[in-house]
Design a protein around this motif. Sequence first.
Motif, PDB file in Angstrom:
ATOM      1  N   SER A 129       0.731  -1.131  -0.020  1.00  0.00           N
ATOM      2  CA  SER A 129      -0.023  -0.054   0.055  1.00  0.00           C
ATOM      3  C   SER A 129       0.832   1.299  -0.129  1.00  0.00           C
ATOM      4  N   LEU A 130       1.867   1.315   0.638  1.00  0.00           N
ATOM      5  CA  LEU A 130       3.003   2.527   0.828  1.00  0.00           C
ATOM      6  C   LEU A 130       3.554   2.797  -0.570  1.00  0.00           C
ATOM      7  N   GLU A 131       3.910   1.641  -1.199  1.00  0.00           N
ATOM      8  CA  GLU A 131       4.237   1.756  -2.389  1.00  0.00           C
ATOM      9  C   GLU A 131       3.383   2.322  -3.537  1.00  0.00           C
ATOM     10  N   LYS A 132       2.093   1.955  -3.442  1.00  0.00           N
ATOM     11  CA  LYS A 132       1.120   2.344  -4.218  1.00  0.00           C
ATOM     12  C   LYS A 132       0.613   3.769  -3.974  1.00  0.00           C
ATOM     13  N   VAL A 133       0.814   4.144  -2.531  1.00  0.00           N
ATOM     14  CA  VAL A 133       0.636   5.754  -2.184  1.00  0.00           C
ATOM     15  C   VAL A 133       1.878   6.563  -3.024  1.00  0.00           C
ATOM     16  N   ALA A 134       2.925   6.089  -2.938  1.00  0.00           N
ATOM     17  CA  ALA A 134       4.150   6.861  -3.314  1.00  0.00           C
ATOM     18  C   ALA A 134       3.822   6.745  -4.893  1.00  0.00           C
ATOM     19  N   HIS A 135       3.638   5.875  -5.407  1.00  0.00           N
ATOM     20  CA  HIS A 135       3.310   5.773  -6.900  1.00  0.00           C
ATOM     21  C   HIS A 135       2.012   6.942  -7.270  1.00  0.00           C
ATOM     22  N   THR A 136       1.040   6.907  -6.675  1.00  0.00           N
ATOM     23  CA  THR A 136       0.025   7.857  -6.977  1.00  0.00           C
ATOM     24  C   THR A 136       0.296   9.331  -6.963  1.00  0.00           C
ATOM     25  N   PHE A 137       1.289   9.673  -5.770  1.00  0.00           N
ATOM     26  CA  PHE A 137       1.770  10.966  -5.547  1.00  0.00           C
ATOM     27  C   PHE A 137       2.679  11.272  -6.616  1.00  0.00           C
ATOM     28  N   HIS A 138       3.803  10.618  -7.021  1.00  0.00           N
ATOM     29  CA  HIS A 138       4.492  10.626  -8.272  1.00  0.00           C
ATOM     30  C   HIS A 138       3.653  10.861  -9.299  1.00  0.00           C
ATOM     31  N   MET A 139       2.464  10.137  -9.629  1.00  0.00           N
ATOM     32  CA  MET A 139       1.887  10.253 -10.654  1.00  0.00           C
ATOM     33  C   MET A 139       1.033  11.816 -10.656  1.00  0.00           C
ATOM     34  N   SER A 140       0.819  12.198  -9.509  1.00  0.00           N
ATOM     35  CA  SER A 140      -0.092  13.452  -9.582  1.00  0.00           C
ATOM     36  C   SER A 140       1.123  14.541  -9.941  1.00  0.00           C
ATOM     37  N   GLU A 141       2.377  14.303  -9.498  1.00  0.00           N
ATOM     38  CA  GLU A 141       3.310  15.429  -9.912  1.00  0.00           C
ATOM     39  C   GLU A 141       3.424  15.353 -11.214  1.00  0.00           C
ATOM     40  N   LEU A 142       3.369  14.212 -12.020  1.00  0.00           N
ATOM     41  CA  LEU A 142       3.268  14.401 -13.600  1.00  0.00           C
ATOM     42  C   LEU A 142       2.512  15.049 -14.134  1.00  0.00           C
ATOM     43  N   TRP A 143       1.240  14.920 -13.733  1.00  0.00           N
ATOM     44  CA  TRP A 143      -0.201  15.216 -14.255  1.00  0.00           C
ATOM     45  C   TRP A 143       0.010  16.665 -13.828  1.00  0.00           C
ATOM     46  N   SER A 144       0.415  17.265 -12.613  1.00  0.00           N
ATOM     47  CA  SER A 144       0.633  18.653 -12.581  1.00  0.00           C
ATOM     48  C   SER A 144       1.476  19.414 -13.472  1.00  0.00           C
ATOM     49  N   SER A 145       2.553  18.780 -13.876  1.00  0.00           N
ATOM     50  CA  SER A 145       3.335  19.422 -14.665  1.00  0.00           C
ATOM     51  C   SER A 145       2.913  19.308 -16.169  1.00  0.00           C
ATOM     52  N   ALA A 146       2.163  18.299 -16.491  1.00  0.00           N
ATOM     53  CA  ALA A 146       1.583  18.294 -17.981  1.00  0.00           C
ATOM     54  C   ALA A 146       0.459  19.235 -17.669  1.00  0.00           C
ATOM     55  N   SER A 147      -0.241  19.345 -16.695  1.00  0.00           N
ATOM     56  CA  SER A 147      -1.293  20.312 -16.676  1.00  0.00           C
ATOM     57  C   SER A 147      -0.840  21.842 -16.855  1.00  0.00           C
ATOM     58  N   TYR A 148       0.616  22.169 -16.467  1.00  0.00           N
ATOM     59  CA  TYR A 148       1.090  23.636 -16.822  1.00  0.00           C
ATOM     60  C   TYR A 148       1.078  23.640 -18.326  1.00  0.00           C
ATOM     61  N   TYR A 149       1.620  22.735 -19.066  1.00  0.00           N
ATOM     62  CA  TYR A 149       1.777  23.076 -20.417  1.00  0.00           C
ATOM     63  C   TYR A 149       0.765  22.734 -21.171  1.00  0.00           C
ATOM     64  N   PHE A 150      -0.302  21.987 -20.674  1.00  0.00           N
ATOM     65  CA  PHE A 150      -1.686  22.023 -21.445  1.00  0.00           C
ATOM     66  C   PHE A 150      -2.471  23.384 -21.479  1.00  0.00           C
ATOM     67  N   HIS A 151      -2.250  23.949 -20.283  1.00  0.00           N
ATOM     68  CA  HIS A 151      -2.926  25.359 -20.174  1.00  0.00           C
ATOM     69  C   HIS A 151      -1.981  26.568 -20.983  1.00  0.00           C
ATOM     70  N   LEU A 152      -0.702  26.310 -21.046  1.00  0.00           N
ATOM     71  CA  LEU A 152       0.125  27.075 -21.906  1.00  0.00           C
ATOM     72  C   LEU A 152      -0.203  26.940 -23.168  1.00  0.00           C
ATOM     73  N   LEU A 153      -0.508  25.822 -23.660  1.00  0.00           N
ATOM     74  CA  LEU A 153      -0.717  25.703 -25.063  1.00  0.00           C
ATOM     75  C   LEU A 153      -2.342  26.055 -25.321  1.00  0.00           C
ATOM     76  N   ASN A 154      -3.170  25.979 -24.606  1.00  0.00           N
ATOM     77  CA  ASN A 154      -4.392  26.410 -24.697  1.00  0.00           C
ATOM     78  C   ASN A 154      -4.597  27.808 -24.947  1.00  0.00           C
ATOM     79  N   ALA A 155      -3.585  28.463 -23.954  1.00  0.00           N
ATOM     80  CA  ALA A 155      -3.403  30.141 -24.034  1.00  0.00           C
ATOM     81  C   ALA A 155      -2.750  30.505 -25.149  1.00  0.00           C
TER      82      ALA A 155
END
Length: 122
Positions: free
Chosen positions: A73-99
């Motif tokens: 479970s702890l590894e799954k939590v770490a993976h989920t938060f790692h993916m959250s960081e990845l999606w947060s970075s992708a979100s920045y570029y998504f909004h930049l391209l939209n603008a």
Amino acid sequence: SVEYIDYFFVVLVPDDNCIMTVNMDMRPDAQRVLPNAHLANYDEGFSSMGLKHLDRILRHMDEKLWSIKNYHSLEKVAHTFHMSELWSSASYYFHLLNANPIDVSMCGCITDVRNNDILPEI
């Protein structure tokens, strides 16, 4: 998940959204990649995405064939938060391209997943 897309990209998507998603059901006969992002059914009693993720992982923590096999479970939590960081970075570029949209005709090969070798890699 659909909730993730809405949270990070502020885009509402229909049920039939053609956003390929890894299936959390890891039974041997389960389809590995789903053709559409789906609802994760987070507990809406939590306001932060972090606690929604933690709650979802803990609700499934005794299921050996859910999410990443052989992870505790702890590894799954770490993976989920790692993916959250990845999606947060992708979100920045998504909004930049939209603008600052680019010429769509320049990017046809990127979205042609059937012919650009992306689909087999997924």
